[in-house]
Design a protein around this motif. Structure first.
Motif, PDB file in Angstrom:
ATOM      1  N   THR A  91       0.837  -1.206   0.000  1.00  0.00           N
ATOM      2  CA  THR A  91       0.000   0.000   0.000  1.00  0.00           C
ATOM      3  C   THR A  91       0.870   1.254   0.000  1.00  0.00           C
ATOM      4  OG1 THR A  91      -1.754  -1.150   1.209  1.00  0.00           O
ATOM      5  CG2 THR A  91      -1.800   1.250   1.253  1.00  0.00           C
ATOM      6  N   THR A  92       1.931   1.246   0.811  1.00  0.00           N
ATOM      7  CA  THR A  92       2.834   2.395   0.881  1.00  0.00           C
ATOM      8  C   THR A  92       3.484   2.667  -0.466  1.00  0.00           C
ATOM      9  OG1 THR A  92       3.317   1.894   3.203  1.00  0.00           O
ATOM     10  CG2 THR A  92       4.818   3.384   2.074  1.00  0.00           C
ATOM     11  N   VAL A  93       3.938   1.599  -1.131  1.00  0.00           N
ATOM     12  CA  VAL A  93       4.551   1.752  -2.450  1.00  0.00           C
ATOM     13  C   VAL A  93       3.550   2.360  -3.431  1.00  0.00           C
ATOM     14  CG1 VAL A  93       5.468   0.523  -4.450  1.00  0.00           C
ATOM     15  CG2 VAL A  93       6.240  -0.087  -2.156  1.00  0.00           C
ATOM     16  N   ALA A  94       2.303   1.874  -3.401  1.00  0.00           N
ATOM     17  CA  ALA A  94       1.269   2.373  -4.315  1.00  0.00           C
ATOM     18  C   ALA A  94       1.027   3.867  -4.103  1.00  0.00           C
ATOM     19  CB  ALA A  94      -0.022   1.591  -4.112  1.00  0.00           C
ATOM     20  N   VAL A  95       0.934   4.277  -2.824  1.00  0.00           N
ATOM     21  CA  VAL A  95       0.673   5.684  -2.507  1.00  0.00           C
ATOM     22  C   VAL A  95       1.848   6.562  -2.931  1.00  0.00           C
ATOM     23  CG1 VAL A  95       0.313   7.339  -0.640  1.00  0.00           C
ATOM     24  CG2 VAL A  95      -0.897   5.164  -0.614  1.00  0.00           C
ATOM     25  N   LYS A  96       3.051   6.142  -2.599  1.00  0.00           N
ATOM     26  CA  LYS A  96       4.224   6.978  -2.855  1.00  0.00           C
ATOM     27  C   LYS A  96       4.610   7.006  -4.333  1.00  0.00           C
ATOM     28  CE  LYS A  96       4.194   7.927   1.375  1.00  0.00           C
ATOM     29  NZ  LYS A  96       3.497   9.169   1.759  1.00  0.00           N
ATOM     30  N   MET A  97       4.398   5.898  -5.051  1.00  0.00           N
ATOM     31  CA  MET A  97       4.737   5.877  -6.470  1.00  0.00           C
ATOM     32  C   MET A  97       3.756   6.691  -7.310  1.00  0.00           C
ATOM     33  SD  MET A  97       7.569   4.347  -7.007  1.00  0.00           S
ATOM     34  CE  MET A  97       7.995   5.246  -5.533  1.00  0.00           C
ATOM     35  N   SER A  98       2.607   7.006  -6.735  1.00  0.00           N
ATOM     36  CA  SER A  98       1.612   7.802  -7.460  1.00  0.00           C
ATOM     37  C   SER A  98       2.117   9.210  -7.754  1.00  0.00           C
ATOM     38  CB  SER A  98       0.307   7.885  -6.653  1.00  0.00           C
ATOM     39  OG  SER A  98       0.491   8.625  -5.452  1.00  0.00           O
ATOM     40  N   VAL A  99       3.233   9.601  -7.124  1.00  0.00           N
ATOM     41  CA  VAL A  99       3.801  10.927  -7.349  1.00  0.00           C
ATOM     42  C   VAL A  99       4.237  11.101  -8.802  1.00  0.00           C
ATOM     43  CG1 VAL A  99       6.222  10.384  -6.865  1.00  0.00           C
ATOM     44  CG2 VAL A  99       5.332  12.652  -6.326  1.00  0.00           C
ATOM     45  N   VAL A 100       4.422   9.992  -9.518  1.00  0.00           N
ATOM     46  CA  VAL A 100       4.802  10.058 -10.933  1.00  0.00           C
ATOM     47  C   VAL A 100       3.762  10.839 -11.730  1.00  0.00           C
ATOM     48  CG1 VAL A 100       5.201   8.686 -13.010  1.00  0.00           C
ATOM     49  CG2 VAL A 100       6.111   7.905 -10.812  1.00  0.00           C
ATOM     50  N   VAL A 130      12.415   5.650  -2.899  1.00  0.00           N
ATOM     51  CA  VAL A 130      11.155   5.302  -2.239  1.00  0.00           C
ATOM     52  C   VAL A 130      10.970   3.791  -2.206  1.00  0.00           C
ATOM     53  CG1 VAL A 130       8.650   5.414  -2.436  1.00  0.00           C
ATOM     54  CG2 VAL A 130       9.997   7.480  -2.728  1.00  0.00           C
ATOM     55  N   LEU A 131      11.233   3.118  -3.333  1.00  0.00           N
ATOM     56  CA  LEU A 131      11.100   1.664  -3.394  1.00  0.00           C
ATOM     57  C   LEU A 131      12.014   0.977  -2.386  1.00  0.00           C
ATOM     58  CD1 LEU A 131      10.889   1.095  -7.265  1.00  0.00           C
ATOM     59  CD2 LEU A 131       9.081   0.686  -5.597  1.00  0.00           C
ATOM     60  N   LEU A 132      13.259   1.447  -2.285  1.00  0.00           N
ATOM     61  CA  LEU A 132      14.213   0.849  -1.349  1.00  0.00           C
ATOM     62  C   LEU A 132      13.851   1.155   0.101  1.00  0.00           C
ATOM     63  CD1 LEU A 132      17.619   1.550  -3.164  1.00  0.00           C
ATOM     64  CD2 LEU A 132      16.359  -0.609  -3.035  1.00  0.00           C
TER      65      LEU A 132
END
Length: 294
Positions: A91-100, A130-132
């Protein structure tokens, strides 16, 4: 940079309050209701005029505020469901990667923004950091059904941030920021109140003082995260006369939130990041420097 730092701090403290909700057994939805009431009132008191007059319905930015308000509370709900079904890390990855999405939209829409080689390197490093930083080893096989909620979250959060950028670039001045923010949170509040009767546990939990204390804190930080982000996007460098680039602001804001959240978890909640997470944190510092220079 002050407004950006305050936006990062506010967003990170939202996650701290969510952790406290679980620790003190406060129903999340009841705290969300108080949160939107607080955020709405904060905008009202900071606004130079009454944001709840009939004239707001004729403003060109009103439909955007309405749409963002609806999506805010929907995304809050999806974040909760995704955390339960797909797990915190996914969920965290999904939220943070949305910055693209808002970065790409800012470069496309804002004439003041542009894509350079240095900025491209910074954005790629930001995504990698962010991924790491949020990476957690998971030996369980991923159910394709559990990917749908994070995927919806990735798209939804990207759209919300892009709409915020559109509103800021097209209509919202610093003077209008409190009014716009207040109206947006009011829409979320109204929807939450309409849903509340169907959630008996949340309605019952509203009678507890701790629900109001943590809800008010959540609302202040929630309001601050949006209010200071718009001010950061509107910021004009006095020495050059140039306005801040949205792609840079969103990039620094996102990796700043992730890094600060991990550091807060390590310091106050005894969370122990892995070696790869620390590499991500170090890389995020490099990405911030590159984006700031670009």
């Amino acid at each position: 940079m002050i407004f950006l730092a305050l936006s990062i701090l506010s967003s990170a403290l939202i996650l701290v309050v969510f952790k406290l909700l679980s620790r003190y057994k406060v129903h999340t939805f009841s705290a969300i209701i108080v949160n939107y009431l607080t955020a709405c009132l904060a905008g009202f008191f900071l606004s130079s005029s009454n944001p709840f007059t009939a004239s707001v319905f004729t403003q060109k930015w009103f439909p955007i505020a309405l749409l963002i308000g609806v999506m805010f509370i929907v995304m809050f709900y999806v974040i909760g469901k995704s955390t339960q079904k797909a797990g915190v890390a996914v969920t965290t990855v999904a939220v943070k990667m949305s910055v693209v999405a808002p970065i790409a939209f800012s470069i496309y829409y804002d004439a003041n923004d542009s894509l350079t080689l240095l900025k491209t390197i910074g954005i790629l490093l930001a995504v990698l950091s962010v991924l790491l930083t949020v990476y957690q080893k998971n030996n369980k096989q991923i159910d394709i059904k559990k990917i749908l909620l994070p995927a919806f979250l990735f798209i939804g959060m990207g759209i919300v941030d892009s709409f915020v950028k559109f509103a800021q670039a097209t209509y919202i001045t610093n003077e209008l920021t409190p009014t716009f923010s207040s109206l947006t949170f009011t829409v979320s509040l109204v929807i939450g109140i309409l849903i509340l009767p169907f959630n008996h546990n949340a309605a019952k939990n509203l009678s507890k003082i701790k629900s109001w204390i943590l809800g008010v804190l959540l609302g202040l930080f929630n309001f601050g995260s949006m209010y200071f982000l718009i001010l950061a996007l509107n910021h004009v460098d006095v020495s050059t006369g140039e306005q801040a680039m949205g792609s840079v602001v969103f990039g620094i804001n996102n990796i700043g939130i992730v890094t600060l959240s991990v550091l807060i978890g390590f310091t106050f909640f005894k969370e122990r990041p892995k070696a790869l997470n620390w590499v991500g944190i170090a890389l995020s510092g490099v990405a911030i420097i590159i984006l700031a220079i670009s």
